[in-house]
Scaffold this motif. Structure first.
Motif, mmCIF file in Angstrom:
data_model
loop_
_atom_site.group_PDB
_atom_site.id
_atom_site.type_symbol
_atom_site.label_atom_id
_atom_site.label_comp_id
_atom_site.label_asym_id
_atom_site.label_seq_id
_atom_site.Cartn_x
_atom_site.Cartn_y
_atom_site.Cartn_z
ATOM 1 N N GLU A 1 81.665 78.527 54.733
ATOM 2 C CA GLU A 1 81.064 79.616 55.511
ATOM 3 C C GLU A 1 81.515 79.629 56.970
ATOM 4 O O GLU A 1 81.233 80.579 57.707
ATOM 5 N N ASN B 1 77.919 86.819 48.149
ATOM 6 C CA ASN B 1 79.197 86.706 48.858
ATOM 7 C C ASN B 1 80.313 86.464 47.851
ATOM 8 O O ASN B 1 80.078 86.440 46.644
ATOM 9 N N ARG C 1 84.178 81.253 52.240
ATOM 10 C CA ARG C 1 83.089 82.126 51.799
ATOM 11 C C ARG C 1 83.227 83.466 52.526
ATOM 12 O O ARG C 1 82.947 83.569 53.725
ATOM 13 N N ASP D 1 82.857 87.948 52.649
ATOM 14 C CA ASP D 1 81.865 88.992 52.394
ATOM 15 C C ASP D 1 81.870 89.394 50.921
ATOM 16 O O ASP D 1 82.904 89.302 50.242
ATOM 17 N N LYS D 2 80.719 89.851 50.428
ATOM 18 C CA LYS D 2 80.635 90.214 49.006
ATOM 19 C C LYS D 2 81.547 91.382 48.641
ATOM 20 O O LYS D 2 81.887 91.580 47.470
#
Length: 357
Positions: free
Chosen positions: A276, A303, A318, A320-321
C-alpha cells in the motif's frame, strides 16, 4: 482474574531448545497472542502455563504464585484446543457442563451457569443436540463454552479457529473478541495466522526459533517492525523485501533506485516496503523509482493487487480498484520514502532511517 509471568524460562527436548530464556508478563485481563510459524515454540510456551509441559529452567507465575510444581488441575486455567475435543455421546448441555459435574457443583448452580454460558455463545436453543448435529462453528462455540463455564483465572487457546472455513473464522474472531471483552479474563492465544493476531490481540508476541522477536500492539508490530522476520511475517500480502545495497544513502537493486536511505553505506541491505506504500505513477513523474512489467493483476474488491517483475522476484503493489493494467504492460511506480524500511542483511535488524530521510 490473573497475570502470567515468565522469568528466564527455557524448555528443552533433549538437546533441542524449544523455548529459550523466555521473559514476558501477560497483564491481568489482557488478550495476548503468541504468533509465529510452526515449530517456533508458541504452543510449548502455552502448554507450560497449563502444566502440560515442564519448564527445564526458570519460573512461571500466575499472579504471585509460582506454578512450576503445581499440578495442571490446580492451576485454574481452561484450555481450548484446535480440535473441538467434544464428547460425541453427550449433548451440548452435558459437554458444556462437564467441568462443573466433575467438581460436583450443586444442580441449581449447574443449570444456571450452563444456561448463562450457552446464552453468551448463542447456543441456548441447541442444548439438547449432539455434536454430530452441529456445524463446525457451533462445535467450536461448545468448546469455548465448556472453557468459559469454569470461570478460570486464565484462558489458553491453541489455534482454536484453524479447522474452520474462512467465513466462519471471520465470524468466530468477532465472537471471541467480544467474549473476551465481556468476560475480562486473561487470555493467551496461539496462532500462526497473522490476521487473527492483528484483529484479536491487545499485544502480539512474534516468536521465531524459541524467542520473542518483537512484542507490541498490533499497530506497533505492523507499522514498526524491528527485524526482517517480523517485517516479512506480518501483513497480507506481506511486506516486499528487496535485497540490494546502500551507497551514500541511495538503495539500489535490479532496476530500482530509492534515495533517502540515511547517511549509510551497507553492502548487503534489504529494503522493506508494504504494497500500500507503493503507488502507480506516470513514467514522466520525476519521483518514479521503477518501471517494470506486470506479472499478474488480482482484483480483491476494495483494491487491486498488482505484481510486478523485479529482477528475480515479484513486487506487490496495492493499486486502486479501477486499475486496468494488462499482463506484460510496463508500469511506473513510486515508493513512499517516509514509509520504507531498511534492514542490514547481516544482522537482520532494522536500520533507523526515518529520522535521517
Amino acid at each position: 482474574m490473573a497475570s502470567v509471568r515468565f522469568d528466564n524460562v527455557t524448555k528443552k527436548f533433549g538437546e533441542f531448545v524449544a523455548v529459550a530464556n523466555f521473559n514476558i508478563e501477560i497483564r491481568d485481563k489482557e488478550f495476548l497472542v503468541l504468533l509465529g510459524p510452526s515449530g517456533c515454540g508458541k504452543t510449548t510456551t502455552m502448554r507450560m502455563v497449563a502444566g502440560l509441559e515442564e519448564a527445564t529452567s526458570g519460573d512461571i507465575y500466575i499472579d504471585a504464585d509460582r506454578v512450576n510444581d503445581v499440578l495442571p488441575k490446580y492451576r485454574d486455567v481452561a484450555m481450548v484446543f484446535q480440535s473441538y475435543a467434544l464428547y460425541p455421546h453427550l449433548t451440548v448441555e452435558d459437554n458444556i457442563g462437564y467441568p462443573l459435574k466433575i467438581r460436583k457443583v450443586p444442580p441449581e448452580e449447574y443449570t444456571r451457569r450452563v444456561a448463562e454460558v450457552a446464552r453468551r455463545v448463542e447456543l441456548e436453543t441447541m442444548l439438547k443436540r449432539l455434536p454430530k448435529e452441529l456445524s463446525g462453528g457451533q462445535r467450536q462455540r461448545v468448546a469455548l463454552a465448556r472453557a468459559i463455564v469454569r470461570t478460570p483465572r486464565v484462558f489458553l487457546m491453541d489455534e482454536p479457529l484453524s479447522n474452520l472455513d474462512a467465513k466462519l473464522r471471520t465470524q468466530m474472531r468477532a465472537e471471541l473478541k467480544h467474549l473476551q471483552h465481556e468476560l475480562q479474563v486473561t487470555t493467551i492465544y496461539v496462532t500462526h495466522d497473522q490476521i487473527e493476531a492483528m484483529t484479536l490481540a491487545h499485544r502480539v508476541a512474534v516468536m521465531n526459533k524459541g524467542v520473542i522477536e518483537q512484542l507490541g500492539t498490533p499497530r506497533e508490530i505492523y507499522n514498526d517492525p524491528r527485524t526482517l522476520f517480523v517485517a516479512g511475517f506480518i501483513g497480507s500480502p506481506s511486506m516486499n523485501l528487496i535485497p540490494g545495497e546502500v551507497k551514500d544513502g541511495v538503495f539500489a537493486s535490479a532496476g530500482l533506485r530509492v534515495g533517502g536511505a540515511g547517511p549509510f553505506n551497507i553492502p548487503r541491505a534489504v529494503l522493506g516496503v508494504r504494497p500500500e506504500d507503493i503507488h502507480v505513477a506516470s513514467a514522466e513523474d520525476p519521483d518514479t523509482n521503477l518501471v517494470a512489467p506486470i506479472y499478474s493483476v488480482e482484483l480483491t474488491g476494495e483494491n487491486t493487487l498488482v505484481s510486478l517483475q523485479l529482477g528475480g522476484q515479484l513486487l506487490a503493489v496495492r493499486a486502486d480498484k479501477n486499475f486496468s493494467g494488462q499482463i506484460d504492460q510496463r508500469v511506473a511506480v513510486r515508493i513512499a520514502r517516509d514509509r520504507m524500511f531498511l534492514f542490514d542483511a547481516e544482522t537482520e535488524r532494522r536500520v533507523d532511517i526515518q529520522s535521517n530521510s
